[in-house]
Design a protein around this motif. Structure first.
Motif, mmCIF file in Angstrom:
data_model
loop_
_atom_site.group_PDB
_atom_site.id
_atom_site.type_symbol
_atom_site.label_atom_id
_atom_site.label_comp_id
_atom_site.label_asym_id
_atom_site.label_seq_id
_atom_site.Cartn_x
_atom_site.Cartn_y
_atom_site.Cartn_z
ATOM 1 N N LYS A 235 -35.443 9.755 -12.571
ATOM 2 C CA LYS A 235 -34.731 10.423 -11.478
ATOM 3 C C LYS A 235 -35.556 11.532 -10.832
ATOM 4 C CE LYS A 235 -30.491 12.959 -10.407
ATOM 5 N NZ LYS A 235 -29.206 13.490 -10.951
ATOM 6 N N THR A 236 -36.136 12.415 -11.618
ATOM 7 C CA THR A 236 -36.894 13.540 -11.059
ATOM 8 C C THR A 236 -38.108 13.056 -10.297
ATOM 9 O OG1 THR A 236 -36.176 15.004 -12.847
ATOM 10 C CG2 THR A 236 -38.128 15.653 -11.617
ATOM 11 N N ALA A 237 -38.828 12.084 -10.858
ATOM 12 C CA ALA A 237 -40.019 11.551 -10.184
ATOM 13 C C ALA A 237 -39.647 10.878 -8.877
ATOM 14 C CB ALA A 237 -40.738 10.561 -11.107
ATOM 15 N N ALA B 179 -40.726 11.912 -5.039
ATOM 16 C CA ALA B 179 -41.362 10.953 -4.126
ATOM 17 C C ALA B 179 -40.599 10.857 -2.814
ATOM 18 C CB ALA B 179 -41.439 9.579 -4.796
ATOM 19 N N LEU B 180 -39.280 10.847 -2.884
ATOM 20 C CA LEU B 180 -38.463 10.744 -1.673
ATOM 21 C C LEU B 180 -38.629 11.959 -0.768
ATOM 22 C CD1 LEU B 180 -35.180 9.259 -3.179
ATOM 23 C CD2 LEU B 180 -36.741 8.118 -1.582
ATOM 24 N N ALA B 181 -39.005 13.065 -1.339
ATOM 25 C CA ALA B 181 -39.164 14.303 -0.558
ATOM 26 C C ALA B 181 -40.491 14.347 0.192
ATOM 27 C CB ALA B 181 -39.045 15.513 -1.469
ATOM 28 N N VAL C 294 -30.411 5.723 -1.208
ATOM 29 C CA VAL C 294 -29.217 5.810 -0.359
ATOM 30 C C VAL C 294 -28.704 7.248 -0.317
ATOM 31 C CG1 VAL C 294 -26.802 5.117 -0.152
ATOM 32 C CG2 VAL C 294 -28.542 3.403 -0.667
ATOM 33 N N ARG C 295 -28.661 7.903 -1.469
ATOM 34 C CA ARG C 295 -28.189 9.292 -1.501
ATOM 35 C C ARG C 295 -29.113 10.205 -0.698
ATOM 36 N NH1 ARG C 295 -27.032 7.957 -7.197
ATOM 37 N NH2 ARG C 295 -24.758 7.813 -7.417
ATOM 38 N N TYR C 296 -30.416 9.951 -0.784
ATOM 39 C CA TYR C 296 -31.379 10.754 -0.027
ATOM 40 C C TYR C 296 -31.128 10.596 1.473
ATOM 41 C CZ TYR C 296 -35.789 12.205 2.081
ATOM 42 O OH TYR C 296 -36.732 12.802 2.873
ATOM 43 N N LEU C 297 -30.936 9.358 1.920
ATOM 44 C CA LEU C 297 -30.678 9.119 3.343
ATOM 45 C C LEU C 297 -29.340 9.711 3.763
ATOM 46 C CD1 LEU C 297 -31.936 5.429 3.692
ATOM 47 C CD2 LEU C 297 -32.995 7.486 4.638
ATOM 48 N N ASN C 298 -28.343 9.579 2.917
ATOM 49 C CA ASN C 298 -27.039 10.160 3.246
ATOM 50 C C ASN C 298 -27.147 11.668 3.450
ATOM 51 O OD1 ASN C 298 -25.689 7.727 3.132
ATOM 52 N ND2 ASN C 298 -25.025 7.977 1.010
ATOM 53 N N SER D 248 -46.850 7.356 2.201
ATOM 54 C CA SER D 248 -47.084 8.012 0.918
ATOM 55 C C SER D 248 -45.850 7.913 0.027
ATOM 56 C CB SER D 248 -47.441 9.486 1.134
ATOM 57 O OG SER D 248 -48.646 9.620 1.856
ATOM 58 N N ARG D 249 -44.690 8.037 0.642
ATOM 59 C CA ARG D 249 -43.439 7.938 -0.106
ATOM 60 C C ARG D 249 -43.292 6.558 -0.740
ATOM 61 N NH1 ARG D 249 -38.528 8.561 3.690
ATOM 62 N NH2 ARG D 249 -39.655 10.511 4.113
ATOM 63 N N GLU D 250 -43.556 5.504 0.063
ATOM 64 C CA GLU D 250 -43.415 4.147 -0.449
ATOM 65 C C GLU D 250 -44.440 3.847 -1.545
ATOM 66 O OE1 GLU D 250 -41.000 1.831 0.238
ATOM 67 O OE2 GLU D 250 -40.118 3.623 1.133
ATOM 68 N N LYS D 251 -45.657 4.353 -1.370
ATOM 69 C CA LYS D 251 -46.683 4.154 -2.397
ATOM 70 C C LYS D 251 -46.275 4.812 -3.707
ATOM 71 C CE LYS D 251 -50.736 3.659 0.625
ATOM 72 N NZ LYS D 251 -52.012 4.245 1.069
ATOM 73 N N GLU D 252 -45.749 6.019 -3.614
ATOM 74 C CA GLU D 252 -45.362 6.746 -4.815
ATOM 75 C C GLU D 252 -44.197 6.056 -5.517
ATOM 76 O OE1 GLU D 252 -45.729 9.569 -7.729
ATOM 77 O OE2 GLU D 252 -47.045 9.239 -5.994
ATOM 78 N N LEU D 253 -43.225 5.577 -4.744
ATOM 79 C CA LEU D 253 -42.088 4.882 -5.340
ATOM 80 C C LEU D 253 -42.520 3.595 -6.022
ATOM 81 C CD1 LEU D 253 -39.397 5.400 -2.555
ATOM 82 C CD2 LEU D 253 -39.431 6.453 -4.823
#
Length: 201
Positions: free
Chosen positions: A116-118, A122-124, A88-92, A130-135
Motif C-alpha cells: 500500500k505505501t509503495a 508511486a501514484l503521487a 481508483v481511490r487516488y483518482l477519486n 514514471s508513475r506507470e513504470k514504478e507501479l
C-alpha cells in the motif's frame, strides 16, 4: 501433467534484441505454452489471461479469483484488486469524488495490502510514465515474491506469463523499457534453468 521442465527451459520465446520473433506475439506465445499443459493447468492459464482484460475485471471475477484452487492466481489477483482499488481511490481524491466510488468491494473484509505505501508513493509521482513504470516495478516484485521456490511447476509458468504481460505492454508503450524488462526476465529464467541459451548483445 504438463512437462514443466520443458516449458520453463523453452520460455524465452523472444529474440535476443527483445522483440517477438517475426509473425509472433503475446497470444502466439501463450498458445505454445498452452499446448504443453494439461487440460487443468491450461484452464488456470486461461483464467489468468482473462484477468489481463479490463472488461473481465468485475466483482464476480475477483470473487472467483480469490477462491481459485491455484495459489498463484489467488494471491496475484488479491494484489491486483488492491492495486486497482488504490488507483481508483487516488483518482477519486484528485477529482473530488467520494473516495469509495467505483471501488470493487467484496463480501469479505478488504484483503491485506502489503504494498500500500509503495503504491501510494508511486501514484503521487507527477509524471504519468514514471508513475506507470514504478507501479509495474511493484507488480514485478510481487510476482517475483509469489514464485519464490517454484521452479518447474505451474506457478513458475503463470509467474512468467504475468511478467511477460508487463513486458508486452511496455514493448508497445516504451520500447526501451520493454527491452530492459525482457532482459531482466531472461536473466531470471537463466537463473532458474541453466540450460537456457542467451547471448547478450
Amino acid at each position: 501433467m504438463g512437462n514443466f521442465e520443458y516449458i520453463i527451459s523453452s520460455l524465452p520465446f523472444l529474440t535476443t534484441d527483445y522483440k517477438y520473433a517475426e509473425g509472433q506475439g503475446f497470444s502466439q506465445v501463450m498458445q505454445e505454452i498452452r499446448e504443453n499443459l494439461s487440460e487443468k493447468d491450461a484452464s488456470a492459464l486461461d483464467f489468468l489471461l482473462r484477468g489481463f482484460q479490463a472488461s473481465e475485471l468485475t466483482p464476480e471475477f475477483y470473487t472467483q479469483a480469490l477462491e481459485h484452487p491455484q495459489p498463484f492466481i489467488r494471491e496475484y489477483f488479491r494484489f491486483d484488486l488492491n492495486l486497482r482499488n488504490a488507483k481508483v481511490r487516488y483518482l477519486n481524491q484528485a477529482l473530488g469524488r467520494p473516495l469509495e466510488t467505483d471501488v470493487v468491494t467484496l463480501t469479505e473484509e478488504e484483503v491485506e495490502f502489503e504494498e500500500k505505501t509503495a503504491v501510494e508513493t508511486a501514484l503521487a509521482l507527477g509524471d504519468l510514465l514514471s508513475r506507470e513504470k514504478e507501479l509495474d516495478e511493484i507488480a514485478w516484485a510481487k510476482i517475483g515474491a509469489l514464485e519464490t521456490f517454484h521452479y518447474f511447476d505451474l506457478t513458475a509458468v503463470l509467474a512468467y506469463v504475468a511478467k511477460l504481460h508487463i513486458v508486452d505492454r511496455w514493448l508497445s508503450l516504451d520500447e526501451a523499457k520493454g527491452r530492459e524488462l525482457f532482459k531482466q526476465l531472461v536473466s531470471e529464467v537463466r537463473g532458474t534453468f541453466k540450460g537456457v541459451e542467451y547471448t547478450e548483445k
